[in-house]
Design a protein around this motif. Structure first.
Motif, PDB file in Angstrom:
ATOM      1  N   GLU A  32       1.428   5.187   5.093  1.00  0.00           N
ATOM      2  CA  GLU A  32       1.820   4.588   3.819  1.00  0.00           C
ATOM      3  C   GLU A  32       2.443   3.211   4.026  1.00  0.00           C
ATOM      4  O   GLU A  32       2.154   2.275   3.283  1.00  0.00           O
ATOM      5  CB  GLU A  32       2.789   5.514   3.090  1.00  0.00           C
ATOM      6  CG  GLU A  32       2.141   6.774   2.559  1.00  0.00           C
ATOM      7  CD  GLU A  32       3.144   7.797   2.052  1.00  0.00           C
ATOM      8  OE1 GLU A  32       4.354   7.486   1.995  1.00  0.00           O
ATOM      9  OE2 GLU A  32       2.710   8.914   1.715  1.00  0.00           O
ATOM     10  N   SER A  35      -0.288   0.783   4.884  1.00  0.00           N
ATOM     11  CA  SER A  35      -1.084   0.465   3.702  1.00  0.00           C
ATOM     12  C   SER A  35      -0.368  -0.579   2.835  1.00  0.00           C
ATOM     13  O   SER A  35      -0.994  -1.495   2.308  1.00  0.00           O
ATOM     14  CB  SER A  35      -1.360   1.741   2.905  1.00  0.00           C
ATOM     15  OG  SER A  35      -2.223   1.469   1.846  1.00  0.00           O
ATOM     16  N   ARG A  36       0.956  -0.436   2.695  1.00  0.00           N
ATOM     17  CA  ARG A  36       1.722  -1.433   1.940  1.00  0.00           C
ATOM     18  C   ARG A  36       1.665  -2.796   2.636  1.00  0.00           C
ATOM     19  O   ARG A  36       1.560  -3.834   1.977  1.00  0.00           O
ATOM     20  CB  ARG A  36       3.178  -0.991   1.781  1.00  0.00           C
ATOM     21  CG  ARG A  36       3.407  -0.029   0.639  1.00  0.00           C
ATOM     22  CD  ARG A  36       4.872   0.117   0.300  1.00  0.00           C
ATOM     23  NE  ARG A  36       5.702   0.529   1.427  1.00  0.00           N
ATOM     24  CZ  ARG A  36       5.891   1.779   1.826  1.00  0.00           C
ATOM     25  NH1 ARG A  36       5.314   2.759   1.173  1.00  0.00           N
ATOM     26  NH2 ARG A  36       6.669   2.056   2.841  1.00  0.00           N
ATOM     27  N   TYR A  38      -0.780  -3.934   4.447  1.00  0.00           N
ATOM     28  CA  TYR A  38      -2.099  -4.500   4.179  1.00  0.00           C
ATOM     29  C   TYR A  38      -2.148  -5.125   2.792  1.00  0.00           C
ATOM     30  O   TYR A  38      -2.749  -6.180   2.602  1.00  0.00           O
ATOM     31  CB  TYR A  38      -3.187  -3.439   4.303  1.00  0.00           C
ATOM     32  CG  TYR A  38      -3.594  -3.137   5.719  1.00  0.00           C
ATOM     33  CD1 TYR A  38      -3.791  -4.142   6.642  1.00  0.00           C
ATOM     34  CD2 TYR A  38      -3.806  -1.832   6.126  1.00  0.00           C
ATOM     35  CE1 TYR A  38      -4.174  -3.862   7.932  1.00  0.00           C
ATOM     36  CE2 TYR A  38      -4.186  -1.536   7.417  1.00  0.00           C
ATOM     37  CZ  TYR A  38      -4.372  -2.557   8.324  1.00  0.00           C
ATOM     38  OH  TYR A  38      -4.746  -2.280   9.595  1.00  0.00           O
ATOM     39  N   THR A  39      -1.529  -4.479   1.823  1.00  0.00           N
ATOM     40  CA  THR A  39      -1.511  -5.017   0.464  1.00  0.00           C
ATOM     41  C   THR A  39      -0.808  -6.372   0.453  1.00  0.00           C
ATOM     42  O   THR A  39      -1.303  -7.328  -0.160  1.00  0.00           O
ATOM     43  CB  THR A  39      -0.829  -4.036  -0.495  1.00  0.00           C
ATOM     44  OG1 THR A  39      -1.544  -2.793  -0.463  1.00  0.00           O
ATOM     45  CG2 THR A  39      -0.817  -4.568  -1.914  1.00  0.00           C
ATOM     46  N   GLN A  89      -8.037  -1.594   5.899  1.00  0.00           N
ATOM     47  CA  GLN A  89      -7.313  -0.848   4.870  1.00  0.00           C
ATOM     48  C   GLN A  89      -8.213   0.233   4.275  1.00  0.00           C
ATOM     49  O   GLN A  89      -7.778   1.351   4.026  1.00  0.00           O
ATOM     50  CB  GLN A  89      -6.807  -1.778   3.774  1.00  0.00           C
ATOM     51  CG  GLN A  89      -5.939  -1.045   2.753  1.00  0.00           C
ATOM     52  CD  GLN A  89      -5.348  -1.966   1.724  1.00  0.00           C
ATOM     53  OE1 GLN A  89      -5.866  -3.037   1.444  1.00  0.00           O
ATOM     54  NE2 GLN A  89      -4.236  -1.550   1.144  1.00  0.00           N
ATOM     55  N   TYR A  90      -9.483  -0.093   4.068  1.00  0.00           N
ATOM     56  CA  TYR A  90     -10.441   0.887   3.566  1.00  0.00           C
ATOM     57  C   TYR A  90     -10.561   2.064   4.532  1.00  0.00           C
ATOM     58  O   TYR A  90     -10.557   3.221   4.126  1.00  0.00           O
ATOM     59  CB  TYR A  90     -11.798   0.202   3.358  1.00  0.00           C
ATOM     60  CG  TYR A  90     -12.916   1.155   3.018  1.00  0.00           C
ATOM     61  CD1 TYR A  90     -13.044   1.673   1.733  1.00  0.00           C
ATOM     62  CD2 TYR A  90     -13.849   1.531   3.983  1.00  0.00           C
ATOM     63  CE1 TYR A  90     -14.071   2.552   1.420  1.00  0.00           C
ATOM     64  CE2 TYR A  90     -14.871   2.399   3.679  1.00  0.00           C
ATOM     65  CZ  TYR A  90     -14.980   2.913   2.398  1.00  0.00           C
ATOM     66  OH  TYR A  90     -15.991   3.786   2.107  1.00  0.00           O
ATOM     67  N   LEU A  92      -8.358   3.037   6.722  1.00  0.00           N
ATOM     68  CA  LEU A  92      -7.093   3.766   6.736  1.00  0.00           C
ATOM     69  C   LEU A  92      -6.983   4.691   5.530  1.00  0.00           C
ATOM     70  O   LEU A  92      -6.562   5.838   5.658  1.00  0.00           O
ATOM     71  CB  LEU A  92      -5.927   2.774   6.757  1.00  0.00           C
ATOM     72  CG  LEU A  92      -4.538   3.372   6.893  1.00  0.00           C
ATOM     73  CD1 LEU A  92      -4.392   4.051   8.244  1.00  0.00           C
ATOM     74  CD2 LEU A  92      -3.488   2.288   6.727  1.00  0.00           C
ATOM     75  N   ARG A  93      -7.391   4.195   4.384  1.00  0.00           N
ATOM     76  CA  ARG A  93      -7.313   5.028   3.171  1.00  0.00           C
ATOM     77  C   ARG A  93      -8.299   6.189   3.204  1.00  0.00           C
ATOM     78  O   ARG A  93      -8.104   7.189   2.526  1.00  0.00           O
ATOM     79  CB  ARG A  93      -7.556   4.171   1.935  1.00  0.00           C
ATOM     80  CG  ARG A  93      -6.382   3.293   1.611  1.00  0.00           C
ATOM     81  CD  ARG A  93      -6.561   2.588   0.308  1.00  0.00           C
ATOM     82  NE  ARG A  93      -5.373   1.802   0.007  1.00  0.00           N
ATOM     83  CZ  ARG A  93      -5.314   0.908  -0.932  1.00  0.00           C
ATOM     84  NH1 ARG A  93      -6.370   0.675  -1.688  1.00  0.00           N
ATOM     85  NH2 ARG A  93      -4.209   0.239  -1.140  1.00  0.00           N
TER      86      ARG A  93
END
Length: 192
Positions: A32, A35-36, A38-39, A89-90, A92-93
């Motif tokens: 998580e 992911s943040r 990466y955003t 990111q893709y 990872l998600r």
């Protein structure tokens, strides 16, 4: 009964296991957080690209071949880095958190290992292309701005390049430490 008491005493004397480093809650928290990050990376790269395009249009930077090449290299380097970050990111998600903790950690470890080529190959290439694009713009700046502002551009560019190198080096070291911790998790999990 004496054997039972001895066994119980031995059992109680064992050091407490602090668990496997990177249990499932810890691993999910790391994902998580990543992911943040990466955003934020996408946001920063997007604003930088937009700023470069607006600046290039404002100063008619695409009217001359050399300045077009310079701006193009800078924008392309940022787009390449942004595209790779979006792809990661893709990936990872799409990691399935419903997998058993060991399998999930192994996939996450492979993900982190795939990031090493980004750090060792792509980041220097992008920094080099961005810097080369900037260097191509320097004659344009020298002809267009005062000598004092031109010196400011040079000095600030060198400082920002130094900051970027330190930033990416620290980022690389943190992600490599994550790879090492995930590898330790894999090895400890395999031994169970």
């Amino acid at each position: 009964m004496k054997n039972y008491d001895q066994i119980e005493e031995l059992w109680s004397a064992q050091p407490l296991d602090k668990g496997i480093p990177g249990d499932s809650a810890d691993i999910q928290k790391k994902v998580e957080t990543l992911s943040r990050k990466y955003t934020w990376t996408h946001l920063i790269l997007g604003v930088t690209i937009l700023g470069l395009v607006v600046f290039a249009v404002f100063v008619s930077g695409f009217s001359q071949r050399r300045s077009s090449l310079g701006f193009g290299l800078m924008i392309a380097a940022l787009l390449l880095r942004g595209g790779i970050e979006a792809w990661h990111q893709y990936q990872l998600r799409n990691l399935d958190p419903g997998l058993p903790a060991v399998a999930y950690a192994q996939k996450l470890s492979r993900f982190y290992k795939s990031r090493t080529w980004v750090h060792y190959l792509l980041t220097p290439v992008c920094l080099g292309a961005y810097s080369w694009g900037f260097i191509l713009l320097l004659p344009y700046f020298e002809a267009s701005v005062s000598p004092g502002f031109y010196s400011y551009i040079w000095i600030s560019a060198l400082i920002l390049l130094g900051i970027a190198i330190v930033f990416f080096w620290n980022l690389m070291q943190r992600e490599l430490a994550e790879i090492k911790s995930m590898s330790a998790f894999d090895h400890k999990a395999e031994g169970q």
